[in-house]
Design a protein around this motif. Sequence first.
Motif, PDB file in Angstrom:
ATOM      1  N   PRO A   1      54.736  -3.994 152.576  1.00 38.83           N
ATOM      2  CA  PRO A   1      56.129  -3.878 153.030  1.00 38.83           C
ATOM      3  C   PRO A   1      56.605  -5.092 153.819  1.00 38.83           C
ATOM      4  N   VAL A   2      55.674  -5.806 154.477  1.00 45.12           N
ATOM      5  CA  VAL A   2      56.044  -6.994 155.242  1.00 45.12           C
ATOM      6  C   VAL A   2      56.219  -8.199 154.329  1.00 45.12           C
ATOM      7  N   LEU A   3      55.323  -8.338 153.372  1.00 45.59           N
ATOM      8  CA  LEU A   3      55.354  -9.501 152.475  1.00 45.59           C
ATOM      9  C   LEU A   3      56.492  -9.449 151.472  1.00 45.59           C
ATOM     10  N   LEU A   4      56.826  -8.261 150.997  1.00 46.02           N
ATOM     11  CA  LEU A   4      57.762  -8.141 149.877  1.00 46.02           C
ATOM     12  C   LEU A   4      59.098  -8.837 150.113  1.00 46.02           C
ATOM     13  N   PRO A   5      59.789  -8.615 151.245  1.00 43.20           N
ATOM     14  CA  PRO A   5      61.067  -9.316 151.432  1.00 43.20           C
ATOM     15  C   PRO A   5      60.912 -10.810 151.709  1.00 43.20           C
ATOM     16  N   ILE A   6      59.690 -11.250 152.041  1.00 48.24           N
ATOM     17  CA  ILE A   6      59.462 -12.658 152.367  1.00 48.24           C
ATOM     18  C   ILE A   6      59.125 -13.473 151.128  1.00 48.24           C
ATOM     19  N   VAL A   7      58.209 -12.959 150.298  1.00 49.71           N
ATOM     20  CA  VAL A   7      57.725 -13.733 149.142  1.00 49.71           C
ATOM     21  C   VAL A   7      58.224 -13.201 147.811  1.00 49.71           C
ATOM     22  N   GLY A   8      58.876 -12.033 147.812  1.00 51.16           N
ATOM     23  CA  GLY A   8      59.319 -11.433 146.556  1.00 51.16           C
ATOM     24  C   GLY A   8      58.281 -10.465 146.032  1.00 51.16           C
ATOM     25  N   PRO A   9      58.698  -9.450 145.264  1.00 49.99           N
ATOM     26  CA  PRO A   9      57.776  -8.402 144.817  1.00 49.99           C
ATOM     27  C   PRO A   9      56.643  -8.880 143.932  1.00 49.99           C
ATOM     28  N   GLU A  10      56.916  -9.852 143.056  1.00 50.67           N
ATOM     29  CA  GLU A  10      55.885 -10.278 142.116  1.00 50.67           C
ATOM     30  C   GLU A  10      54.721 -11.009 142.778  1.00 50.67           C
ATOM     31  N   ALA A  11      54.956 -11.567 143.965  1.00 50.20           N
ATOM     32  CA  ALA A  11      53.918 -12.361 144.623  1.00 50.20           C
ATOM     33  C   ALA A  11      53.022 -11.539 145.539  1.00 50.20           C
ATOM     34  N   VAL A  12      53.403 -10.299 145.824  1.00 48.89           N
ATOM     35  CA  VAL A  12      52.685  -9.507 146.823  1.00 48.89           C
ATOM     36  C   VAL A  12      51.226  -9.272 146.445  1.00 48.89           C
ATOM     37  N   VAL A  13      50.983  -8.660 145.294  1.00 45.35           N
ATOM     38  CA  VAL A  13      49.613  -8.342 144.890  1.00 45.35           C
ATOM     39  C   VAL A  13      48.764  -9.596 144.675  1.00 45.35           C
TER      40      VAL A  13
ATOM     41  N   ALA B   1      46.138  -6.260 135.867  1.00 44.27           N
ATOM     42  CA  ALA B   1      46.686  -7.481 136.461  1.00 44.27           C
ATOM     43  C   ALA B   1      47.642  -8.178 135.500  1.00 44.27           C
ATOM     44  N   PHE B   2      47.301  -8.191 134.207  1.00 45.60           N
ATOM     45  CA  PHE B   2      48.171  -8.827 133.218  1.00 45.60           C
ATOM     46  C   PHE B   2      49.506  -8.087 133.110  1.00 45.60           C
ATOM     47  N   VAL B   3      49.445  -6.754 133.060  1.00 38.34           N
ATOM     48  CA  VAL B   3      50.682  -5.963 132.987  1.00 38.34           C
ATOM     49  C   VAL B   3      51.550  -6.239 134.203  1.00 38.34           C
ATOM     50  N   TYR B   4      50.914  -6.370 135.366  1.00 35.40           N
ATOM     51  CA  TYR B   4      51.657  -6.640 136.602  1.00 35.40           C
ATOM     52  C   TYR B   4      52.469  -7.932 136.502  1.00 35.40           C
ATOM     53  N   THR B   5      51.902  -8.947 135.849  1.00 33.76           N
ATOM     54  CA  THR B   5      52.565 -10.251 135.791  1.00 33.76           C
ATOM     55  C   THR B   5      53.803 -10.264 134.906  1.00 33.76           C
ATOM     56  N   VAL B   6      53.962  -9.277 134.023  1.00 30.10           N
ATOM     57  CA  VAL B   6      55.103  -9.286 133.107  1.00 30.10           C
ATOM     58  C   VAL B   6      56.183  -8.273 133.494  1.00 30.10           C
ATOM     59  N   LEU B   7      55.966  -7.549 134.596  1.00 27.38           N
ATOM     60  CA  LEU B   7      56.956  -6.570 135.018  1.00 27.38           C
ATOM     61  C   LEU B   7      58.065  -7.234 135.817  1.00 27.38           C
ATOM     62  N   SER B   8      59.230  -6.578 135.852  1.00 30.57           N
ATOM     63  CA  SER B   8      60.348  -7.086 136.633  1.00 30.57           C
ATOM     64  C   SER B   8      60.121  -6.792 138.113  1.00 30.57           C
ATOM     65  N   GLY B   9      60.873  -7.498 138.963  1.00 32.36           N
ATOM     66  CA  GLY B   9      60.729  -7.305 140.397  1.00 32.36           C
ATOM     67  C   GLY B   9      61.000  -5.880 140.839  1.00 32.36           C
ATOM     68  N   LYS B  10      62.004  -5.233 140.226  1.00 38.57           N
ATOM     69  CA  LYS B  10      62.350  -3.867 140.608  1.00 38.57           C
ATOM     70  C   LYS B  10      61.218  -2.908 140.264  1.00 38.57           C
ATOM     71  N   VAL B  11      60.643  -3.043 139.086  1.00 40.70           N
ATOM     72  CA  VAL B  11      59.547  -2.161 138.673  1.00 40.70           C
ATOM     73  C   VAL B  11      58.320  -2.380 139.550  1.00 40.70           C
ATOM     74  N   VAL B  12      58.029  -3.643 139.856  1.00 37.81           N
ATOM     75  CA  VAL B  12      56.884  -3.958 140.712  1.00 37.81           C
ATOM     76  C   VAL B  12      57.060  -3.318 142.093  1.00 37.81           C
ATOM     77  N   THR B  13      58.266  -3.402 142.643  1.00 37.25           N
ATOM     78  CA  THR B  13      58.534  -2.821 143.955  1.00 37.25           C
ATOM     79  C   THR B  13      58.291  -1.319 143.946  1.00 37.25           C
ATOM     80  N   ILE B  14      58.765  -0.640 142.896  1.00 37.92           N
ATOM     81  CA  ILE B  14      58.581   0.807 142.786  1.00 37.92           C
ATOM     82  C   ILE B  14      57.100   1.157 142.656  1.00 37.92           C
ATOM     83  N   ILE B  15      56.362   0.384 141.850  1.00 34.58           N
ATOM     84  CA  ILE B  15      54.927   0.643 141.666  1.00 34.58           C
ATOM     85  C   ILE B  15      54.177   0.512 142.986  1.00 34.58           C
ATOM     86  N   ILE B  16      54.462  -0.567 143.724  1.00 35.93           N
ATOM     87  CA  ILE B  16      53.787  -0.772 145.002  1.00 35.93           C
ATOM     88  C   ILE B  16      54.138   0.350 145.974  1.00 35.93           C
TER      89      ILE B  16
END
Length: 253
Positions: free
Chosen positions: A40-52, A94-109
């Motif tokens: 939750p701290v990293l997401l608004p700073i680096v974007g959803p795709e970079a968190v994991v 991990a591969f599936v994670y890299t092709v998802l949109s930011g909104k979907v990644v945020t919901i998954i996390i």
Amino acid sequence: MHDAVHLVTFEQYCLVAVISFIAAVLGGVTGYGTGLILPPVLLPIVGPEAVVPIISLSALMTNASRLIAFRDKFDVRNAIMLAACALPTCVAGAFVYTVLSGKVVTIIIGLALIILVPLRRLVNKAEWTLATSGVAVAGSGYGLLVGATSGSGVVLLSILLAAGLRGSAVIATDAGISLFLGLAKTAVFQTAGALPASAWIMAILIGGCATPGAFLAKRLTADLPIHIHTSILDGVVMLGGALLVIQACCDGR
């Protein structure tokens, strides 16, 4: 990865450093939590795709040190079996994670953060035991989870306990498996372009600040009631997950 690269300010780096230290202390006292508090701290700073990818990379430092410290308790048999079964699904996740949109990644996390807390309580209360075949099946499922989310280490701890490991053997074996799978995830993320230089800087910052926090946690465990910290941590994690899901659902992108 679809979002633009986020520019991180000095103040944000300082915030991540402080939270990483606190998360390491709480994680050391309660036995889990570092990978659950940071998203939750990293997401608004680096974007959803970079968190994991960032958390996965930073975890290589902490898992390597834990494995070295407890190497004499490392359970080779269970580590090899779990790692072998989890590797294919981990890479796929991990591969599936890299092709998802930011909104979907945020919901998954967010959903992962919400679900993992009651799952941990359920598993601990049930005191399940697993035979060799059960450990292999659980390892495959865990691989998919760890490949695409953050903070799923609590599931691995539960699997190892169900396999009969106790005490330092759980810590050492968890560290070895997590280090192996973390290297595989990092390779996938690096190949997919999810780990630019800025992500490496953030990951090294997190890993470096988390290390002293773990040592402080060892001192605190002798005097502080663990159940209180665990309850607080559970509440913080679930609240953070809920806020991420709400944010993503309200985002019109």
